[in-house]
Structures are given as structure tokens and as C-alpha cells.
Design an enzyme around this catalytic site. Structure first.
Site, PDB file in Angstrom:
ATOM      1  N   HIS A 176      41.650  91.047  12.324  1.00  0.00           N
ATOM      2  CA  HIS A 176      40.853  89.747  12.023  1.00  0.00           C
ATOM      3  C   HIS A 176      39.623  89.630  12.669  1.00  0.00           C
ATOM      4  O   HIS A 176      38.994  88.667  12.361  1.00  0.00           O
ATOM      5  CB  HIS A 176      41.689  88.639  11.989  1.00  0.00           C
ATOM      6  CG  HIS A 176      42.895  88.437  11.022  1.00  0.00           C
ATOM      7  ND1 HIS A 176      42.799  87.904   9.790  1.00  0.00           N
ATOM      8  CD2 HIS A 176      44.337  89.060  11.449  1.00  0.00           C
ATOM      9  CE1 HIS A 176      44.175  88.006   9.259  1.00  0.00           C
ATOM     10  NE2 HIS A 176      44.993  88.492  10.259  1.00  0.00           N
ATOM     11  N   LYS A 197      29.123  81.857  14.798  1.00  0.00           N
ATOM     12  CA  LYS A 197      28.878  81.374  13.471  1.00  0.00           C
ATOM     13  C   LYS A 197      27.765  80.496  13.256  1.00  0.00           C
ATOM     14  O   LYS A 197      27.322  80.069  12.220  1.00  0.00           O
ATOM     15  CB  LYS A 197      30.095  80.381  13.330  1.00  0.00           C
ATOM     16  CG  LYS A 197      31.523  81.213  13.188  1.00  0.00           C
ATOM     17  CD  LYS A 197      32.691  80.043  13.117  1.00  0.00           C
ATOM     18  CE  LYS A 197      34.085  80.760  13.371  1.00  0.00           C
ATOM     19  NZ  LYS A 197      34.650  81.508  12.139  1.00  0.00           N
ATOM     20  N   THR A 254      37.018  82.235   5.164  1.00  0.00           N
ATOM     21  CA  THR A 254      37.948  81.745   3.965  1.00  0.00           C
ATOM     22  C   THR A 254      37.300  80.334   3.438  1.00  0.00           C
ATOM     23  O   THR A 254      37.594  80.225   2.140  1.00  0.00           O
ATOM     24  CB  THR A 254      39.353  81.563   4.194  1.00  0.00           C
ATOM     25  OG1 THR A 254      39.265  81.112   5.498  1.00  0.00           O
ATOM     26  CG2 THR A 254      40.090  83.162   4.232  1.00  0.00           C
TER      27      THR A 254
END
Ligand code: 26W
Length: 814
Positions: free
Chosen positions: A355, A550, A652
Site C-alpha cells: 500500500h 499529501k 480512496t
């Protein structure tokens, strides 16, 4: 199931009285919730029991999804939808003068996960049951989930999440299925009956007690199981002698030490901190889960050599990697198979998902730690490593002598868990096309060359039942009105919405729904935090864990630059915009914590400034988690997916927001690329470096962040705002952020991407002005989101990796 309103009311009143010992009029909201939950669980019981009997009777291959984290959130409403009783219950409660909304809010979030990986596991549970795959989850029943975040004076402060304090209605404790897990001790080797035999001696024993939670499929009568293990001391009065001598402290401290294993979830995502207790947690649930599977397999009477034909074990990242040596141990030391037989079964049973590409997240355990905590397991890992090295040495020693060292499982005094997973499994997958490609061609290239065909991609997905059907009832109804309700079972049929692409009435209603959802969220925010936001402003949303890659920093710097422009020119024609952030920072991650403070400090400045606050507002939503997400996402206009290209494995949240009609501002990273492929370039706003460019800059060291700072005056002023006294903080407050950008050459290319981000933001606003255009973009996003349902993902896993049977329903198979 069949249920009418009167029957429900009768059942419910009786249950409420029995559970709370009080009549309806005197019951608390908690009593009402608890009674409803226990009744819903009871309604599920026949199907739950029936499902496991059917699986056993049919000798089916079953899937076991091992995950350290399951971030399930609340379950009540989802379960009522799955059972087809939502409307009946809602009506019944209304008749009794109660509100389902109020009652369902009393449920505590099951927050046993950090973020993406844990939430994915929860979506997979729902999809396995709904698609009809015999698939179960195995994990840890943490007493404390991810911490509760409060923002105090702009800073994140962490509080324990006591989610179990009022009991958990969904779980069933299974003491008869408890197993022993052994730590420490030593290995005694013997040679008996022509074979090497290993005995573990003088170990510390911990009981792993399972708690089962039902996972109902969507209206198909299938109820799978999520099994979470809790650590208990072997017997509560294990040292009666010590106890009766009055040696309470010692007795209890031993008990607490044992129970510490399932006490708390580590709050780090993407940062491996190497704590011993973490390794204990990993072995604890893996060993317990495998013993449980082994026990029920043996009860079936099937031959042990066929184990892999009936059991598919999937490991969610490397956290459950010890499943590989543990299964080897059980097969060899208990079942008496030889190494080759055990190895064949193990590798054919286990599959692994990676992941993350971040190096700091790669799990590695020091050899000496592993050896003393798990001596027999370590021996097996050493042997796996030795055999693997033999092969790679032989293959590569002439071409590239370092290669076998690079690929080794044990190296530099550490056990490299990712390597163990690759070698010990039959499938390795990434979670989005780009991510899987980078794994195969860059990060794990030598393995991909060695194991042709083992590497594959399975793009992530989300359960559209929770993230659309349940959390956005207005939009769901609007969709169903147009295309029927088939999309609930076959989400890709959302594509049929495309025929409304140019239908003004349909699009207008779509925008009215968005407006209503924005009002709902502003009410929710006001109720929970006292903050007011304007539903006629653009809701621009970045919700995810806080991490430098991010790039919440890019977002806030851009907001600061908008502020500076507005201060200079208050008449600037900007559509009012509300920037919403939701994010938890790992408690030890100081730069991330400074970013939270920065967002809040900028918010304080902007929100109080009359010159700009008609046009800009910045809100940090406290304690972001599954339930908060369910409230925010339906209201989003713009979805911020702005990670440094190549760093976000998939994402997601990007899928959830798209499915609810938000338009994405994105870098070409993770699943954003597949969102682009689905919606086309006119329905997404792209900017920034590509993954390839990021790799190139990183490799050739040609990026100079400081030059950009010097040459872009607006960006420079925004950065300087952190230290020049504009914000009501000391000049050192944001030291780490500033220094990461300027002294350490901005490893995440914030400055590099700033200008193209600012430009695309302008374009997004222009598009928003054109209501017709915007509503059509929003519709395309919804219509094309079906492939991002985790039903599709799960079918892909099952088709290529697990190969379990798929049941439409289990009714009639008993
Ligand atoms: C050992 C510390 C640790 C804990 C958690 C390291 C790494 C993790 C996770 C792998 C981090 C994680 O949640 N990764 C996210 O997984 C999602 C589901 O696949 C992806 O969508 C996200 O892009 C990825 O960051």
C-alpha cells in the site's frame, strides 16, 4: 428479510424494556440505540449462523483477510440497508415518537484504523459479503482506536478513544474459540523418527480471545464474519498463590503487560516506529487467526495437504507478514509436514498487497528483537532467506553480485518484511495502475524480474452502499428515480446517468441536491463546533491524514496567496469559497502538527478580516474520521487530491468525493489517473509534475526550491507570512515547515507545483461560474464512478487471486 412496521414496533418495545429495564418514556438515547442494535443483530442471526453452516457444508474455499486495521465507523444504518429493513425501522421509530437520526448518532465509531488501509479493509468486508464471496476479516480488537483529536488554540491535542466504554452491541465473544499465543522462550531441537523436531519452551503465554462481528451482504442472506482478537492473561486468577500472599501489584502488572497487546492501535500511518509491542501485536493476531483457521479446517476432516485449496489468506500490507513463517511453523511443527510440502502450501495460500512506496513506511525489524521475541519464527525466516539467497546467488553472482544481497530477506541486521511477503506469497499487488507499475519497474524491480507474473494491479475501490446509498440519500433517490435501483447491486450501471448529461431539469435538480447537502453540512458543523459557513460558497475540501506528501501545505500556501491578492485588491472578482480541511497528524510527526496549526492560524486571520471574509473562509474540521466524512463528502464541490506525483499509492477519498459529484483538482498520482481515464480531461482539473518528472528531479538533483522562492514574489510573500508577524504566532512557530521547503530543498515539490496549482484553481473557479457546465461535470463524475466501487475491486481480487466461489445467495443451500 420480511418485517412490517407493527411487528418491528412490538419487537422493539419489548427489547428496549428488557435491555434498559425502563419503559420508552424514561429511556435514554443510549438505551434506545442499544436496544435497536441488539434487535437488528438478532434479526441477522439466522442468516449468520446459516452462512457459516453452508460454507462448511459446501466445502468451499474461503478467504481470510488479515489486517492490522479495520476502520468500520458506525454499523447500524448500513446493516439496516443490507437487511432491507431501513424504511420499516425508520417508520416504526417515527410512530413511537423517536428519531432514527438521533438514535444512530449514539453509536460510537469503530475507529480501529489510521486511514486509507484500514478503511479499505472495511469496504472490502462489505463488498465480499455483498458480492457473495465467503470472506472473513481477521484483526485485533483494540480497546482504544485511533485517538480523538481536539483542536485547542489551533493545536492538535490527542485524547484516548474509549469506544468500548458503553459496550459494543455488534460483537459476540467466543471464549471457546480462544487460542494460546506464545512469545519468547527458547527452541529445543531433537531428532525423532527420522525428522527434526522443534519444541518451544519456557514461553510467555497469552490467550487470544475472538470477538465476532457479523458482516451482512446487501439483501442476499449472506452474513460473513469479522473476527477480532483480544489479548487476555491465561486465567484471570493465574497466580492465585501470589494473589493470596497479597502480592497484588506483581500479579496485576503481569496481567496488564499481557493485555497491553490489544490495548491501543499505533497512530502512525506511513511511519514505521519499530516498537516491540507493535511486533507483538502483529504476531499475536496472525498466530491466533491461523490457529483458528487450522482448527476449523482440521475439523472438516479434509487432508492437510489440501489446505491451500480451501483457504486463501490475504495480507493487508506487511503488518501481517508473520503469517508466512507462522503457517510454516504450524504445518511443520504441528502437522509434521516437511519443508517442501509446507512451503508449497504456504506460498499457494498467501497473497499480499503493498500500500505504499514511502521508504519510511517499510517495515523492518532488527534481527535480535525478532530472535528473542519469536525464536522459532525467526529460525524459519532465516531458513526461507537462506534458501532464497541460494537461488539468487546462483542466478546473479556473475551479472550483478550485489543483487542477491539487495533482494535478501535478512540484511543489515534487519528482517525486511516486504521481501518476506514477496517471497512467501503467490501474488503481490499494488493498489492503482501507476502504483503497481512503479512497484514492478522501480521499487521492486529485481523481484518482478525474478518472479514473472507474480506482480499485478488491483485498483482500490469504496463501498458505494455506505458512501452513496447511505450517506447521500437525496442523491441516491435522484439516481434511482432516473435509472432504477440496479446500481445498488451493479454500480457500473451508474453509467446510464450519462443520458442526462444535457438534460437541464435533471442537472438543475442535481445542483439543488448539492445545495441541500451543503446546508445540511453547515448545520452539522454549526451544531458540532459553532462555526458557520455559507452554503452559497464553493466547498473546497481536503480530507485525509496529514502528511507532507499529501501537501496540505500547497493548499494552505495557495489560500495565503489568495488572501494577499484580496488584501491588495478587495474588488477582485472571486466566487466566495470555503476551504475545509479534515486531518489527523501522527502524534510524533512535528511537521504535520505544525501544518495543522498553520491552517488554523491562517483561518483565524482570514475569518476575522472583514476585507476578505465575504470571499474566503478557512475551516479545520475537528476529529476527522468515518462519520465526519459521511457528513462532509455529500456536500463537496471541489475535491483536493494534490499529492506529489508517485507518492500516493491510490487514494480512496478521491473516489468517495467523485461518487458524490465533487469535481477533482488533481495531480497525476495514484487512482487520480484512473479517475481521469474515466471522466475525461474536461471533467477534472489537472496540474503539476508527473511521477516521471518527480523521479527525474529526485535522481539528478536538479531541482532548486530556493530559486522558485526568489523568483515568484507572490509565493515568497505567502511563505514569509509564516514568520513576518502577519499571523498571530511567534516567528519560530512554523520553523519545520519553512525549513523543509527552503533549507531542505522541498522534497515534495510544493514550490515547484505552486504556480500550476494556482492556475488550475483559477480555471476551476471559472468553470464553477458556469452553472450548466459545472453541473454536467458533476454528473459525469457520478456516472463514471461505478468502476471505483469495491465490488469491482473484490471481483478482481477473487477472479485473479483468491478464486473462491461466488454465491448469489445462500438461501436454499442448507
Ligand atoms: C508501520 C507503519 C505503517 C502503518 C500504516 C506504515 C504504512 C501504513 C499504511 C500502508 C498506510 C496507508 O494507509 N496507505 C494507504 O493505503 C490506501 C489503501 O490502499 C491507499 O489508498 C493510500 O494511497 C495509501 O497511502
Amino acid at each position: 428479510m420480511e418485517l412490517n412496521v407493527n411487528q418491528f414496533k412490538k419487537d422493539y418495545l419489548r427489547r428496549l424494556k428488557a435491555k434498559s429495564g425502563r419503559p420508552l418514556e424514561e429511556s435514554t438515547v443510549w438505551d434506545q440505540y442499544h436496544a435497536l442494535g441488539s434487535l437488528i443483530k438478532e434479526y441477522m442471526t439466522d442468516d449468520w449462523v446459516g452462512t457459516s453452516i453452508a460454507y462448511n457444508k459446501l466445502d468451499t474455499r474461503q478467504v481470510f483477510y488479515f489486517s492490522m486495521e479495520f476502520l468500520t465507523g458506525k454499523l447500524l444504518c448500513d446493516y439496516m440497508h443490507a437487511m432491507g429493513v431501513f424504511e420499516v425501522v425508520e417508520q416504526g421509530l417515527t410512530d413511537l415518537g423517536l428519531s432514527l437520526e438521533t438514535i444512530s448518532e449514539a453509536e460510537r465509531d469503530q475507529g480501529l484504523g489510521n486511514g486509507g488501509l484500514g478503511r479499505l479493509a472495511a469496504c472490502f468486508m462489505d463488498s465480499m459479503a455483498s458480492v457473495g464471496i465467503p470472506g472473513h476479516g481477521i484483526g485485533i480488537r483494540f480497546n482504544f482506536g485511533l485517538f480523538e483529536q481536539k483542536i485547542i488554540n489551533g493545536y492538535q491535542v490527542e485524547f484516548p478513544d474509549r469506544w468500548l466504554e458503553n459496550r459494543n452491541v455488534w460483537e459476540v465473544k467466543m471464549p471457546d474459540k480462544a487460542v494460546e499465543v506464545h512469545f519468547g522462550g527458547s527452541v529445543r531441537q531433537d531428532y525423532i523418527g527420522g525428522r527434526n523436531v522443534f519444541f518451544l519452551e519456557n514461553t510467555e503465554v497469552v490467550m487470544a480471545v475472538p470477538y465476532d462481528t457479523p458482516i451482512p451482504g446487501y439483501q442476499n442472506g449472506i452474513v460473513n464474519t469479522l473476527r477480532l482478537y483480544s489479548a487476555e492473561a491465561k486465567t484471570p486468577d493465574f497466580d492465585l498463590a501470589g494473589f493470596s500472599r497479597g502480592d497484588y501489584n506483581r500479579v496485576f502488572s503481569e496481567k496488564y503487560a499481557v493485555e497491553a497487546i490489544s490495548q491501543v492501535l499505533y497512530p502512525d500511518d506511513a511511519y514505521e516506529n519499530g516498537r516491540l509491542l507493535r511486533l507483538k501485536q502483529e504476531y499475536f493476531f496472525v498466530s491466533a487467526g491461523l490457529q483458528g483457521i487450522m482448527r476449523s479446517f482440521k475439523r472438516s476432516g479434509l487432508p492437510i495437504r489440501d489446505f491451500h485449496k480451501y483457504n486463501a489468506i490475504h495480507i493487508n500490507d506487511t503488518h501481517p507478514a508473520l503469517a508466512i513463517p507462522e503457517l510454516m511453523r504450524l504445518l511443520m511443527d504441528i502437522e509434521e509436514l516437511n519443508w517442501e510440502e509446507a512451503w508449497k502450501i504456504t506460498t499457494q495460500t498467501i497473497s499480499y498487497t503493498n500500500h505504499t512506496l514511502l521508504h519510511e513506511a517499510m517495515e523492518k525489524w532488527p534481527v535480535d528483537v525478532m530472535k528473542s521475541l519469536l525464536p522459532r519464527i525467526f529460525m524459519i525466516i532465516e531458513e526461507i532467506d537462506r534458501r532464497f539467497n541460494q537461488i539468487t546467488e546462483r542466478l546473479y553472482h556473475q551479472v550483478d553480485p550485489r543483487r542477491s544481497q539487495q533482494m535478501a530477506i535478512i540484511g543489515d541486521g534487519q528482517v525486511r518484511m516486504a521481501h518476506l511477503c514477496i517471497v512467501g506469497s503467490h501474488s503481490v499487488n499494488g493498489v492503482a495502475k501507476l502504483h503497481s507499475e512503479l512497484l514492478a519497474t522501480k521499487e521492486l524491480k529485481p523481484f518482478n524480474e525474478f518472479y514473472a507474473g507474480k506482480f499485478n494491479n488491483k485498483t482500490n475501490g469504496i463501498t458505494h452502499r455506505r458512501w452513496l446509498l447511505h450517506s447521500n440519500p437525496r442523491l441516491s433517490a435522484h439516481i434511482t428515480e432516473a435509472i432504477g435501483d440496479e446500481w445498488i447491486k451493479e454500480p457500473e450501471s451508474l453509467g446510464r446517468l450519462m443520458k442526462y448529461h444535457s438534460d437541464p431539469a435533471y442537472l438543475e435538480k442535481l445542483m439543488a441536491i448539492k445545495r441541500a447537502n451543503k446546508v445540511d453540512f453547515s448545520n452539522y458543523l454549526h451544531k458540532t463546533s459553532g462555526v458557520s459557513i455559507d452554503p452559497d460558497s464553493i466547498y473546497d475540501i481536503q480530507i485525509k491524514r496529514l502528511h507532507e506528501y499529501k501537501r496540505q501545505t500547497l493548499n494552505i500556501l495557495h489560500i495565503m496567496s489568495m488572501y494577499l491578492r484580496l488584501k491588495e485588491d478587495p474588488d477582485l472578482d472571486l466566487i466566495p469559497r470555503t476551504f475545509l480541511f479534515g486531518a489527523k497528524a501522527a502524534p510524533g510527526y512535528q511537521t504535520a502538527k505544525q501544518t495543522i496549526k498553520l491552517i488554523n492560524a491562517v483561518g483565524d486571520l482570514i475569518n476575522a478580516d472583514k476585507d476578505v471574509n465575504e470571499k474566503l473562509k478557512v475551516v479545520f474540521v475537528e476529529n476527522y474520521g468515518v462519520t465526519v466524512a459521511e457528513h462532509i463528502i455529500p456536500s463537496a464541490d471541489i475535491s483536493e487530491q494534490i499529492s506529489t506525483a508517485s507518492k500516493e499509492a491510490s487514494g480512496t477519498g478521491n473516489m468517495k468525493l467523485m461518487m458524490n459529484g465533487a469535481v477533482t483538482v488533481a495531480t497525476l498520482d495514484g487512482a487520480n489517473i484512473e479517475i481521469l481515464e474515466a471522466v475525461g480531461k474536461d471533467n477534472i482539473f489537472l496540474f503539476g509534475l508527473t511521477a516521471e518528472e518527480v523521479y527525474r528531479y529526485t535522481e539528478n538533483h536538479s531541482y532548486k526550491a530556493f530559486e522558485i522562492y526568489q523568483n515568484n514574489p507572490l509565493l515568497r510573500r505567502a511563505i514569509d507570512m509564516m514568520t513576518d508577524g502577519t499571523l498571530n504566532v511567534s516567528p519560530e512557530e512554523f520553523y519545520l515547515i519553512r525549513s523543509a521547503l527552503l533549507d531542505h530543498n522541498d522534497a515534495f515539490f510544493v514550490l515547484k507545483d505552486f504556480e500550476s496549482y494556482a492556475n488550475i484553481q483559477k480555471k476551476a473557479c471559472e468553470a464553477y461560474r458556469d452553472k450548466k457546465r459545472w453541473s454536467a461535470m458533476s454528473l459525469v463524475n457520478i456516472a463514471k464512478s461505478g468502476i471505483f466501487s469495491s465490488d469491482r475491486t473484490i471481483r478482481d481480487y477473487n477472479r485473479d487471486i483468491w478464486k473462491a466461489p461466488v454465491f448469489e445467495t445462500l438461501k436454499g443451500s442448507l
